[in-house]
Structure formats: C-alpha cells, structure tokens
Design an enzyme around this catalytic site. Structure first.
Site: not given
Lengths: 253, 343
Positions: B80, B83, B205, B257, B275
């Site tokens: 992540s 992102k 992605y 998160y 993660v």
C-alpha cells in the site's frame, strides 16, 4: 563515562601492539575494567603478549563480524594470564590467526558498521571503563572508523623520516574526523638522542603533545612478546613511563 | 550537492556510521528486535514466507546523509505504500481539480479493503484505501499497460535513485486472489468514477503493489518528499513541488489505515505503511524514515515500525505540532562527534 582509546601507527613495526598491551594493563592495574580489541585483522598479534593461545580462542572478532556470535562471546578475561592480582579486570577480543580466516577478511572485507556496533556492545556488555583499539597500521576505512569514534587517539611513531611524514598525514585525518584528544608517543628512541630536544621538536612539528618517550630497549626485546613488560618489571623506567601516559589518559576529558 | 574533497567525503561517510544518532538507532534496533508481537500477512502464500525476525531502520536527511541499522538491503513488496506516490503521479497527470472530483480525501475509519464509496458523490473516500488507489491508478497516463507501468516504475526510480523490479509471483498471486478489488473496481465503473479498461488498471494496481523495495528506498522516498520533491542524493526531481503537500497531507490523515487518527495524535509524522512490513514516514524539511519488519498488528501496520517511529517522534520532538523542546536535538545528534554519543 567510558573512554575509547585507539592506538595507531602509520607504519608497521612501531611497537603498537606492545604499547597497547602495556598501557591497557597499566590502567587495569589501577582498578579499572579495561577491554582490548584487536582490529588488526590482516596481521593479528596482541594475543601472544597476553599469553592467550589461538587454540584457546574458539571465538574471535572475525566470528562476530561474520555473524557467528555476539561480540561479548569473543571477549576473554585475561587478568590472570597477565598477572593482575588486585582489583581491575582485563579483557581481550582477539582476531583470528587462521590463514583461511585472514584470507576471507582480505577477500571479502567486512561491514565497518558492524565493527562500530561491536565496540558499543562490548563497552556496555562488559561495563568497561576503557576500551583500547589496537588498529591495523596505515589508513583504511576501519582505521578511519576507529579514529572517528575514539575519545583519545594515540599515534605511535619512531624518530625517523618515514614515520614523521606518515604521522603528519594521520594527524590531518584525525583533525578532519574531529578527534578530541590526540597524543603522540615516540617509541624506539636511541639512547644517544636527546629526549627533551626530540620531544620539543615533535611537539612543534605537529602542534600536538607527546605523551611519552620510550627508549629502544633490549630488556623489552628479551621478553620476546611473551607477557606484559610493565607487570614483570614494575619498577623499570619503561613501566614508569607507561604509568605517566596512563595518568594522562585517565585525566583526559 | 556541494563539491567536497575525497578526504572530506570519506570522513563524512565514516561520521554517519559512527555518529551518535546511528548509535541511538542501533539502541532502538536492539530494544525492539526481540518484540515478537503481531503476525506476518498471509492472505497470499508469497507474503507468508517473510521472515518475522527481519528488521531494518533507515533515516535519510534532506542533505543526503543516510543512517542505516539492521537489515536495510533485503527486498520486500511495497504494497500500500505505493498508493501515496501513485496519487502524486495522478495529480501531475491531471491536476488537483480533476483528481479531487474522482477521489475524496476523507479518512474512512473503515478497513482498507472496504467496499464503500461516498454516498452523495460516489467517490472513494481517499487515495489510501483500495478503492481510491484503484481510481488513481486508472488515471495514470500512457499508451497501453506497458507504458503506464513504465511511468510508475520511472517515478519510483526518481524517488529511490535506483531501478526497481516487480516481484512477479506476488503480482500473479494478488491478481489471482483479487476478486474483492475487482468488485470495488466494477462498483466504481458503475458510478463512472473510473474508465472501462478495468483489467489493465487492476493489473497495474497489483503490479505497483508488488514493486520490490528495501528500508533504504523507503527512507529515500520519504526524504525526497521531505525535500520538497527532490531526491537529496541524486538531486533529481521526483514530483512537481506543487503536489508534495497533497501527498503528505493524505499520508497524515489516511496513511496508517484505520489507525491514522491515533497515529497522528501519538506520532504526528505523516506516514504510509504496507502489509509487506514497510513504513515510510516524512518529517518535512528534515528527514525521511524507512522501516521494515514484517509482523503486523491487527490494523495492518508493522509492530516494530510503529514503535521505532513513536520513539523517534518522542525523543527528537518530531511530532508535526510539537512546540516543546525535545529531549534530544536531532541535528546535534546527527552531526555531533561520534565519541560524544551514549557509550
């Protein structure tokens, strides 16, 4: 606060290991906890002065650098080998004398970061008051590191032209690395030389203080790297000179 | 960079190895390496093989000094963390107004893979949840999948200063098990929030999440943001300076998160976790922090990474809104004489 003392010389044969062994022992005999680490990995030797045989040392600095053990596991209490009977403890982290191990160091090198972390762990783990680093002669990344982290740097030189020039280079490096205390020790001074004049000339040349002058000594040669001189001949003028240098180390900020 | 002599540059690299600050990091490493809490992500088998004991801490300054302890060279997937940076690229490609019209910047409080869109505008809540990240990935310009992927990899190269690769097994595995993300994408397509090239965008992605980085890369990426978008070592610009604030703000509000609120309160350093076990954290104008340790807490953040950032923030006063004099002065510790550190 613990003090880290690096003993270095630009060229080999200055008597660096002998000097380190005697100075470390002299300070240990004042009741301090003193560690000595042999970072002269390409040509180790200080262990023989401390009467530690390679067969007794299954773990060495090499083992630590290769991730095979913790640095404290490679530290040997050599107080009784040396003959320190009263308060004070002396530890040695030897380097491996196995040809294969030396070849590996020469071939692969090692991570100086690990060496730095090892110094710190050793000081903490053994609760040392002083850590002496016996370096490899000449300049390398490892000696740069030892110089950079030292509270006190002692440069050993003989009164000859090659040592004078090499020491000048090393002093420049030490200043670049912002060493706080730099001391010079002159070894193997011929008996015909005027000591005071020599000391003055060297201090003027480098603008650094000479902590001790040591004569070219047959008595010391006779001991032939077996045992620590200042323990065996405590009243000898050389041992007295070591006590003077030790006092300067203890008093240094 | 300022020209320095060989002696000066060697001396400076040795100072970084031996500086009191690196000693401080080494102590943190020793203190937390024994922490065995948390669990390695195992939703795909490729992640479950990560070694729980792996642990690296790297700090890079905006002047290009780098302090590393532990394992700073082992590679892991960025997950992540990508992102935040792909969001920056989407902003460069389309500008703030357009990107905002498709992706909001509100923290959700929901899990990162929640299938939820803003009920009024149908926008995903922010670029850090999967929905928002799929939408920003959809915006990346380029002729076909290859060029779009290349543009993403080139961007990461500008941030890290080195070529990066994709872990193909992780990518394939993410793709094979990515039905939830497929559902999110179709929901957004339904509301006209993304284009209909769904398979290509999802591949992109999953690929960007499978880029291999190490803790040093994460520190350099953060340091580049901290340095207003310019890599402190290569001096290459990685992102238009205008959008640095956009990326850093969503990291602060949404980067950790559904722990983001507490993170901002306790640590106060804009950060993004993945993660794979990585965290990248930006102290604007000063440093970038990169940590790697695979065991995650229940929110999906690296357990040891959080502890390291918490301590750094507390000890050096790095919380964005800290006004009190910290226990330790960061610059003094970084540039101080090695012998002055705690022995």
């Amino acid at each position: 606060m613990p003090k880290v003392v690096s003993v270095h010389s630009y060229r080999g044969g200055t008597g660096k290991s002998n000097f380190t062994a005697n100075l470390a022992t002299t300070i240990a005999m004042t009741g301090k906890r003193v560690g000595v680490i042999d970072t002269d990995l390409p040509s180790p030797g200080i262990h023989s002065l401390f009467c530690l045989e390679p067969e007794q040392t299954t773990k060495t600095l090499n083992s630590y650098l290769w991730g095979d053990c913790e640095i404290q596991d490679a530290a040997y209490n050599i107080s009784s080998n040396v003959g320190i009977t009263d308060a004070g403890e002396l530890f040695l982290v030897p380097a491996s004398v196995r040809a294969d191990d030396i070849a590996k160091i020469l071939k692969d090198g090692y991570d100086v970061k690990l060496l730095n972390d090892g110094f710190r762990k050793l000081v903490k783990g053994l609760e040392l008051d002083y850590l002496f680093i016996d370096t490899h002669p000449g300049l390398s990344k490892e000696t740069f590191l030892s110089i950079a982290i030292s509270h006190i740097l002692i440069l050993i030189l003989r009164p000859d032209k090659q040592d004078y020039q090499g020491t000048a280079v090393t002093v420049d490096v030490a200043r670049q690395l912002k060493v706080r205390n730099l001391m010079l020790a002159v070894n193997k001074v011929h008996s015909l030389l005027n000591g005071d004049a020599l000391r003055q000339r060297i201090e003027e040349t480098y603008s650094e203080s000479v902590a001790g002058l040591f004569p070219l000594s047959e008595d010391m040669v006779q001991l032939a790297s077996e045992g620590v001189f200042c323990v065996k001949y405590q009243d000898h003028p050389i041992s007295q000179e070591f006590r003077k240098v030790a006092q300067k180390i203890i008093e240094a900020n | 960079m300022v020209e320095t002599s060989n002696l000066e540059s060697l001396a400076s690299s040795i100072q970084a190895v031996a500086s009191p600050f690196r000693g401080y990091l080494q102590d943190l490493y020793e203190q937390y390496k024994g922490v065995m809490d948390g669990a390695v992500a195992d939703y795909i088998p490729e992640l479950a093989i990560a070694k729980p004991e792996s642990f690296g801490i790297c700090v890079a300054t905006v002047d290009g000094q780098v302090f590393e302890v532990g394992d700073c060279t082992s590679l892991f997937t960025i997950q992540s963390i990508s992102k935040a940076f792909v969001y920056g690229l989407a902003l460069e490609d389309h500008g703030r107004e357009y990107v905002n019209s498709k992706v909001s910047v509100e923290p959700t409080g929901e899990a990162f893979n929640a299938i939820v869109l803003d009920e009024k505008t149908n926008r995903p809540y922010n670029p850090m949840v999967n929905a928002g990240a799929i939408a920003t990935t959809d915006m990346i310009k380029g002729k076909g999948s290859t060029e779009r992927l290349k543009r993403i990899l080139d961007m990461f190269k500008r941030y890290t200063g080195r070529e990066l690769d994709i872990n193909v097994p992780v990518f394939l595995s993410e793709r094979a098990t990515g039905n939830r993300n497929r559902a999110i994408a179709y929901l957004m397509l339904n509301f006209d929030m993304i284009t209909n090239r769904i398979d290509e965008t999802l591949d992109l992605y999953f690929q960007q999440c499978s880029i291999l980085v190490n803790s040093r890369d994460l520190a350099m990426m953060a340091a580049t943001l901290a340095n207003n978008g310019v890599n402190p070592i290569t001096q290459e610009r990685a992102i238009d300076g205008r959008y640095v604030q956009d990326v850093i703000s969503v990291m602060l509000t949404c980067g950790m998160y559904d722990y983001s609120g507490e993170w901002t309160y306790r640590v106060g350093i804009p950060a993004k976790s993945g993660v794979g076990g990585g965290i990248t954290a930006v102290v604007p104008g000063r440093i970038g922090i990169g940590t790697f340790s695979p065991p995650l807490d229940e929110k999906g953040n690296s357990v040891r990474g959080i502890k390291v950032c918490e301590d750094l923030a507390k000890d050096f006063g790095l919380h964005l809104f800290n006004g009190a004099k910290p226990d330790r002065d960061l610059e003094e510790w970084m540039n101080g004489r090695p012998a002055d550190g705690a022995w």
